[in-house]
Structure formats: C-alpha cells, structure tokens
Design a protein around this motif. Structure first.
Motif, PDB file in Angstrom:
ATOM      1  N   GLY A 309       0.783  -1.226   0.000  1.00 52.96           N
ATOM      2  CA  GLY A 309       0.000   0.000   0.000  1.00 52.96           C
ATOM      3  C   GLY A 309       0.812   1.273   0.000  1.00 52.96           C
ATOM      4  N   ASP A 310       2.112   1.212   0.340  1.00 56.38           N
ATOM      5  CA  ASP A 310       2.934   2.418   0.362  1.00 56.38           C
ATOM      6  C   ASP A 310       3.475   2.783  -1.017  1.00 56.38           C
ATOM      7  N   VAL A 311       3.110   2.013  -2.038  1.00 57.92           N
ATOM      8  CA  VAL A 311       3.558   2.286  -3.402  1.00 57.92           C
ATOM      9  C   VAL A 311       2.327   2.370  -4.310  1.00 57.92           C
ATOM     10  N   PRO A 312       2.059   3.491  -4.955  1.00 57.84           N
ATOM     11  CA  PRO A 312       0.892   3.601  -5.835  1.00 57.84           C
ATOM     12  C   PRO A 312       1.081   2.754  -7.095  1.00 57.84           C
ATOM     13  N   TRP A 313       0.149   1.824  -7.320  1.00 57.70           N
ATOM     14  CA  TRP A 313       0.338   0.915  -8.448  1.00 57.70           C
ATOM     15  C   TRP A 313       0.267   1.630  -9.786  1.00 57.70           C
ATOM     16  N   GLU A 342      -3.488  -2.005  -2.501  1.00 58.00           N
ATOM     17  CA  GLU A 342      -4.354  -0.856  -2.757  1.00 58.00           C
ATOM     18  C   GLU A 342      -5.185  -1.080  -4.024  1.00 58.00           C
ATOM     19  N   ASP A 343      -6.484  -1.252  -3.884  1.00 58.49           N
ATOM     20  CA  ASP A 343      -7.420  -1.334  -4.999  1.00 58.49           C
ATOM     21  C   ASP A 343      -7.005  -2.363  -6.057  1.00 58.49           C
ATOM     22  N   PRO A 344      -6.958  -3.643  -5.702  1.00 58.60           N
ATOM     23  CA  PRO A 344      -6.562  -4.647  -6.693  1.00 58.60           C
ATOM     24  C   PRO A 344      -7.499  -4.718  -7.894  1.00 58.60           C
ATOM     25  N   ARG A 345      -8.780  -4.456  -7.699  1.00 56.38           N
ATOM     26  CA  ARG A 345      -9.701  -4.483  -8.840  1.00 56.38           C
ATOM     27  C   ARG A 345      -9.411  -3.331  -9.801  1.00 56.38           C
ATOM     28  N   GLY A 346      -9.045  -2.197  -9.267  1.00 53.41           N
ATOM     29  CA  GLY A 346      -8.676  -1.074 -10.130  1.00 53.41           C
ATOM     30  C   GLY A 346      -7.432  -1.387 -10.947  1.00 53.41           C
ATOM     31  N   LEU A 347      -6.448  -2.023 -10.308  1.00 54.79           N
ATOM     32  CA  LEU A 347      -5.244  -2.441 -11.032  1.00 54.79           C
ATOM     33  C   LEU A 347      -5.602  -3.435 -12.128  1.00 54.79           C
ATOM     34  N   ALA A 348      -6.456  -4.395 -11.807  1.00 55.90           N
ATOM     35  CA  ALA A 348      -6.820  -5.407 -12.798  1.00 55.90           C
ATOM     36  C   ALA A 348      -7.498  -4.762 -14.007  1.00 55.90           C
ATOM     37  N   TYR A 449      -1.531 -14.496 -19.245  1.00 53.55           N
ATOM     38  CA  TYR A 449      -2.627 -14.756 -18.310  1.00 53.55           C
ATOM     39  C   TYR A 449      -2.144 -14.354 -16.929  1.00 53.55           C
ATOM     40  N   VAL A 450      -2.932 -13.541 -16.222  1.00 50.87           N
ATOM     41  CA  VAL A 450      -2.515 -13.101 -14.894  1.00 50.87           C
ATOM     42  C   VAL A 450      -3.720 -13.012 -13.973  1.00 50.87           C
ATOM     43  N   ALA A 451      -3.548 -13.496 -12.761  1.00 50.13           N
ATOM     44  CA  ALA A 451      -4.570 -13.406 -11.721  1.00 50.13           C
ATOM     45  C   ALA A 451      -4.160 -12.318 -10.734  1.00 50.13           C
ATOM     46  N   VAL A 452      -5.092 -11.435 -10.409  1.00 54.29           N
ATOM     47  CA  VAL A 452      -4.845 -10.349  -9.460  1.00 54.29           C
ATOM     48  C   VAL A 452      -5.627 -10.640  -8.183  1.00 54.29           C
ATOM     49  N   ALA A 453      -4.926 -10.594  -7.055  1.00 54.58           N
ATOM     50  CA  ALA A 453      -5.545 -10.887  -5.759  1.00 54.58           C
ATOM     51  C   ALA A 453      -5.089  -9.845  -4.740  1.00 54.58           C
ATOM     52  N   PRO A 454      -5.872  -9.665  -3.649  1.00 54.74           N
ATOM     53  CA  PRO A 454      -5.505  -8.662  -2.640  1.00 54.74           C
ATOM     54  C   PRO A 454      -4.351  -9.126  -1.751  1.00 54.74           C
ATOM     55  N   TRP A 455      -3.532  -8.178  -1.336  1.00 55.72           N
ATOM     56  CA  TRP A 455      -2.469  -8.406  -0.367  1.00 55.72           C
ATOM     57  C   TRP A 455      -2.832  -7.707   0.932  1.00 55.72           C
ATOM     58  N   THR A 471       8.954  -9.692  -8.317  1.00 54.79           N
ATOM     59  CA  THR A 471       9.245  -8.262  -8.275  1.00 54.79           C
ATOM     60  C   THR A 471       8.462  -7.651  -7.122  1.00 54.79           C
ATOM     61  N   VAL A 472       9.174  -7.011  -6.206  1.00 59.56           N
ATOM     62  CA  VAL A 472       8.558  -6.400  -5.029  1.00 59.56           C
ATOM     63  C   VAL A 472       8.565  -4.891  -5.205  1.00 59.56           C
ATOM     64  N   LEU A 473       7.387  -4.303  -5.228  1.00 65.15           N
ATOM     65  CA  LEU A 473       7.233  -2.856  -5.295  1.00 65.15           C
ATOM     66  C   LEU A 473       6.722  -2.409  -3.931  1.00 65.15           C
ATOM     67  N   SER A 474       7.656  -2.052  -3.066  1.00 64.16           N
ATOM     68  CA  SER A 474       7.339  -1.742  -1.673  1.00 64.16           C
ATOM     69  C   SER A 474       8.483  -0.962  -1.053  1.00 64.16           C
ATOM     70  N   GLN A 475       8.150  -0.145  -0.065  1.00 69.07           N
ATOM     71  CA  GLN A 475       9.174   0.561   0.704  1.00 69.07           C
ATOM     72  C   GLN A 475       9.496  -0.172   2.005  1.00 69.07           C
ATOM     73  N   ASP A 476       8.903  -1.334   2.194  1.00 73.72           N
ATOM     74  CA  ASP A 476       9.113  -2.126   3.409  1.00 73.72           C
ATOM     75  C   ASP A 476      10.372  -2.979   3.238  1.00 73.72           C
ATOM     76  N   ALA A 477      11.495  -2.494   3.748  1.00 72.98           N
ATOM     77  CA  ALA A 477      12.771  -3.190   3.576  1.00 72.98           C
ATOM     78  C   ALA A 477      12.764  -4.564   4.238  1.00 72.98           C
ATOM     79  N   SER A 478      12.078  -4.677   5.380  1.00 75.33           N
ATOM     80  CA  SER A 478      12.039  -5.974   6.063  1.00 75.33           C
ATOM     81  C   SER A 478      11.277  -7.005   5.239  1.00 75.33           C
ATOM     82  N   LEU A 479      10.226  -6.585   4.531  1.00 76.48           N
ATOM     83  CA  LEU A 479       9.476  -7.494   3.672  1.00 76.48           C
ATOM     84  C   LEU A 479      10.346  -7.964   2.501  1.00 76.48           C
TER      85      LEU A 479
END
Length: 557
Positions: A309-313, A342-348, A449-455, A471-479
């Motif tokens: 959620g800290d990275v706008p898709w 953040e808004d997985p349906r919008g991304l899809a 083919y890609v499936a989009v699901a909530p995190w 590929t990790v798009l996040s500012q969470d270094a521990s993740l």
C-alpha cells in the motif's frame, strides 16, 4: 532455468493447458528487459489470410549425430500455427539413441579453453551466419510460423545467443567454487587442492517448446565439458539444430552435441541412458523426478509481482504489463499473478485495458506480440477458461462485448481472435480473485494470463507459494529481506524491474552447475627427495634407499 508455461495450470483449476494439438512441455529463460515488446502498440487486428508455410521456409529436420545427419525411416509431420504441413521431423528409435550416446562417450575430450572459444564464436555464428544454407531470417520465420510465437522473439534470441556465447567463460568462472581447479588445470596444483569435476559425461535434455532462449541453458553444460544430447520439442526443433550447427562450425568437436528427435514414448530412453538428465514439464513431471539425483526437472515458474500500500500501483503499471506480456507471455519468468494491497480491482481493470491494445497479428508479422495457435486448439482452451474463470475475467472496452462474461454466456472474442487462415491469436486474460489461496492464483497458461488478488499486511512471503521470480514494489525493507531469504522464492527484484530480467552468469533457478558438478579433494605426493649415496642417512631409523617423503599429514581430530 526454467519452468513449464504450457502445462502449469495446476490441479484444481479445471484448465487443461495441454489440451489441443500436442502441446509440448515448455519453459523460458530470462529475456533482456531492454528489448522492446510493443506493450503500448495500438495496431488494429486483421492481417491477410495465409494458405500455408512458404516453400522456402518449409524444412525437414534430421537426427544430428556426431558422424553427421541421419534421416530415419520413421518421421512425423511438422505443422505450423495454422495446422498446415511445414516439413518432416526424423524420429530416433531407442537403439539409435543408445548408439549416439556411445559415440559421444567414446570421443576424445577437448580442452576447456578450446570449448569456451568455440562457444564464444558459435554465439556470433548463430546470430549472424548462414549455416548449412539457413540464414538468420529464415531461422526466425521458421521458428515463428511453427511455434506460433511472434517472430520478434526469435530475433531477440539471436542477440541473446551472441551474448551468452561471449559470456560463457565469465559465467563458468562465476559458478566455480573459490579455489577449486578444473581437471585440466591440475598441473598448476599444489600438494592438496579442491577439484571441480563433472558427475558424468553425457547430459540428456528433453527440451521445451515455449521459448527458443531456453536452449541457451544447456550451452553451460557444454562449457563444463558435458556431451549434450537434445530431444527437441516438435514446436521448435529449429533452435537446437541451429545451435548445434553453429557450435560445430565454430570448432566444437561434433561429439559434444546431438539432436535426437523422438516420440514421447521413447524420450525416456534418452534420460535413462544418459548419465544425467534435464527435463522440463508441469507439476506431474516435477513430482515424478522429485527424488531423483540423476534428473533435474524444471517446472512451472509461477512468477509474481507484489505491490504494497505504500507504493501507488498506477506509477508502476508499465512494469506490471511488461512482466505479464513480454515475449508473448510464454516464459516461466513472466508474471502470472499479482498481489496488490491498494485497490486490486482497479489495477486489474487498468491492466486489462493496457493489454487489450496489443495487436492481433500472425506470428511472422514484425509487429506481432501475442502467441498464435490452431483455431480448434484456441477454441478448446477458450471454452475451458470460460468454464473456470470466465465470471472473474476483467474485460476492457472494445474487447469482445466490453462486459464481464456471465455464467452460461460464452463470447469467443473475449479469449481469441481468428486470423482467417485456420489460426487464432490468444488474447491476454486478466482475472480477479478474492485470495491468493484460490487455486487459480499462480496458474500458468501459454499466453499472457494473470490473476490479481488482494495483499494484506499480515500476509508474509509464504502466502506467495513457490515463485521463480518475484518483483517487489514496496518501501518495506524488512518485507523485501524476508522475500529474499524465503526458500520458496528463487529470484527477487526490488523496484521497477520486470520479473523476466536476467543477465548471463547470474542464477536463474539456481545454477545448472550445482546439479552437474561436484568438488573433490586431490592430494599429490610431493616430489621424491633422493639423496646421494655418500650423504644418505644410515642407522636403524633411516628410510630405505630410494624412499621418498610421505605426503603432508593433517593432525587427527
């Protein structure tokens, strides 16, 4: 390297990715992210119909043994993406397979330096030379028309082969354990050293047909001194044949490579009679060889993208689309699932709109970016998709009816586009799921083919399951660190790096050398010290005449 893109829908999904006209096992290697994929292309559908493969492109494929080509009495017809005949493929019976492997074992070995020089030269020849009458352009068109992949995929593979050949020596050095010597370097060894040796002499490869660059992986085995016998896919016998021709023209001894087309029933003979085997397939193939120390099974990639959620898709939609659709979406490194907080349906929806702009063209068109299959096969796959994930399909305006399908309503245009010549383009498919625990999350199919699901923040990397590339798009270094340390995830990219990024010499699914090689200790007795008779020690404790000094001993523990 590898995974199986065409047979990886997985149990419980209700999708048979192997249905239709004899789909072969497949996988892919990493593809250069710098190469264009036409993600933003907005070319309209519709290309003139074709009536069959051009006569100058049709080709017969012989068995390539060390003693030369062999055309067997048993042959099968190669067909192109329209289902039209495209040549004949000689089939090697088990007895011939055994004879060829014995020829390979009996041949003298070439020094490492000679092999590496041949690999470097072969990459350049593969990319630019006319080999046994086949130009690079003719190879690319043959590969595209029979495999159904866009011709741009084969053209990028020309460059990848050249780079892989040039990097062979560097890749070998990077994989070798520090301080270990190769057997032909023992003249430089001290009294005791580690030696990096092969576990066998002949590697049998049951090759996939999803992407031509997959064949670049077994070049690493040649660099290590293995003789490599390849059973090609009927969807792409052209790439291994051209590689073998390039290697021999570059000076590699003929006994180091063989092309052994054969039936599915006889393919096992190659794996059984080789010292080691490299096979590609779906989950059933991986399970079959799970306990084998002789066979390395490369299975589905199930590569993914994770957006917290800290990275706008919206700022990273290009990377997501590139990861899903690059090189027709057929690699094991292509993303087949996206987790978005953040808004997985919008991304899809945005992703479906982006992918819907891809052109619908025959495979030999220079602007083609999507795979093509025989129409009957494409229709069968489309009906399966509708029956399993149809109600979760996200459609873009202008794609089919522009509305999400409902149960009982099947609109063929949601899934494919006929080209009027007996073939059809497989349209990209984006589906929305409620959870990564859904069995359709991570399914792999032979097109984008890609499936989009909530995190959710409480989920950890274990929720991703087995993943070849993430590929990790996040500012969470521990993740990011957790993902890197997870035994379920093989490769991690942080930031705007597509899942299919790779570089020669870096691990893909680990390193092939980890399977092919092992380290041993070699201790050499120091040079014997012979004393002149008049100065030789005498007495009860003196060594006998001519005795040397014993090898150095470590203290017992």
């Amino acid at each position: 390297m590898p995974g199986n893109r065409e047979t990886a829908a997985g149990p419980g999904t209700g999708i048979d990715a192997d249905a239709g006209a004899g789909i072969d096992v497949d996988t892919g290697t990493g593809i250069d992210p710098d190469a264009g994929t036409g993600i933003d292309a907005d070319v309209g559908a519709g290309a003139g119909s074709r009536t069959g493969i051009p006569t100058d492109i049709a080709a017969d494929i012989a068995v390539e043994r060390p003693s030369g080509p062999y055309r067997s009495a048993s042959r099968t017809t190669l067909t192109d993406a329209t289902g039209s005949p495209a040549g004949e493929l000689s089939l090697a019976p088990p007895l011939l397979i055994r004879q060829v492997l014995n020829e390979m074992r009996a041949a003298p070995e070439q020094p490492t330096g000679v092999r590496l020089a041949a690999l470097a030269r072969a990459g350049e020849l593969f990319a630019g030379a006319t080999l046994d009458g086949e130009t690079p352009d003719a190879y690319c068109r043959r590969q595209a028309l029979v495999s159904g992949l866009p011709v741009s995929v084969a053209r990028r593979t020309l460059d990848r082969a050249a780079r892989a050949g040039r990097a062979a020596a560097e890749a070998l050095a990077a994989q070798r354990p520090a301080g270990a010597l190769l057997p032909d370097e023992l003249s430089d060894a001290g009294d005791a050293t580690a030696v990096w040796v092969r576990k066998g002499d002949v590697l049998g490869v049951l090759a996939p047909g999803n992407h031509p660059a997959t064949h670049l992986e077994w070049l690493g085995a040649v660099a290590l001194g293995y003789r490599v016998a390849v059973r090609p896919s009927q969807r792409d016998p052209f790439t291994p044949r051209r590689l073998i021709r390039a290697l021999r023209a570059a000076g590699l001894a003929p006994a180091y490579t063989a092309l052994l087309p054969t039936t599915h029933a006889h393919a096992e003979a190659l794996v059984e009679q080789a010292d080691l085997g490299l096979v590609y397939g779906g989950d059933s193939v991986v399970a079959r060889y799970a306990d084998s120390r002789r066979v390395l099974a490369q299975g589905p990639g199930r590569s993914k993208i994770l957006l917290t959620g800290d990275v706008p898709w919206r700022d990273h939609l290009d990377t997501v689309a590139e990861s899903v659709a690059a090189d027709a979406g057929v690699q094991c490194l292509n993303a087949s699932a996206v987790l978005c907080e953040e808004d997985p349906r919008g991304l899809a929806q945005a992703l479906a709109e982006r992918l819907a702009r891809l052109p619908l063209l025959p495979p030999d068109h220079p602007d083609a970016v999507l795979p093509v299959r025989p129409l009957a096969e494409a229709r069968h796959l489309a009906r399966q998709l509708h029956g399993t994930v149809g109600t979760r399909l996200v459609t873009a305006s202008g794609a089919g009816s522009g509305k999400r399908p409902t149960e009982g309503q099947f609109t063929e245009a949601h899934f494919l586009a006929g080209l009027g010549d007996g073939s059809a383009v497989l349209r990209p498919a984006v589906v929305v799921l409620d959870s990564p625990q859904d069995p359709h999350f991570g399914a792999e199919l032979p097109f984008p083919y890609v499936a989009v699901a909530p995190w959710r923040p409480d989920l950890r990397p274990a929720a991703l399951g087995r993943t070849l590339s993430l590929t990790v798009l996040s500012q969470d270094a521990s993740l990011v660190r957790e993902c890197l340390l997870s035994p379920l995830i093989r490769n991690v990219q942080q930031g705007d790096v597509p899942t299919h990024w790779t570089r020669p010499g870096l691990p893909h699914d680990g390193s092939l050398a980890e399977f092919l090689m092992e380290s041993k200790t070699f201790v050499r007795e120091p040079e014997t010290i012979v004393m002149e008779p008049e100065t030789r020690a005498s007495g009860p404790g003196a060594p006998a005449a001519g005795a040397g000094t014993a090898a150095p001993q470590e203290p017992a523990t």
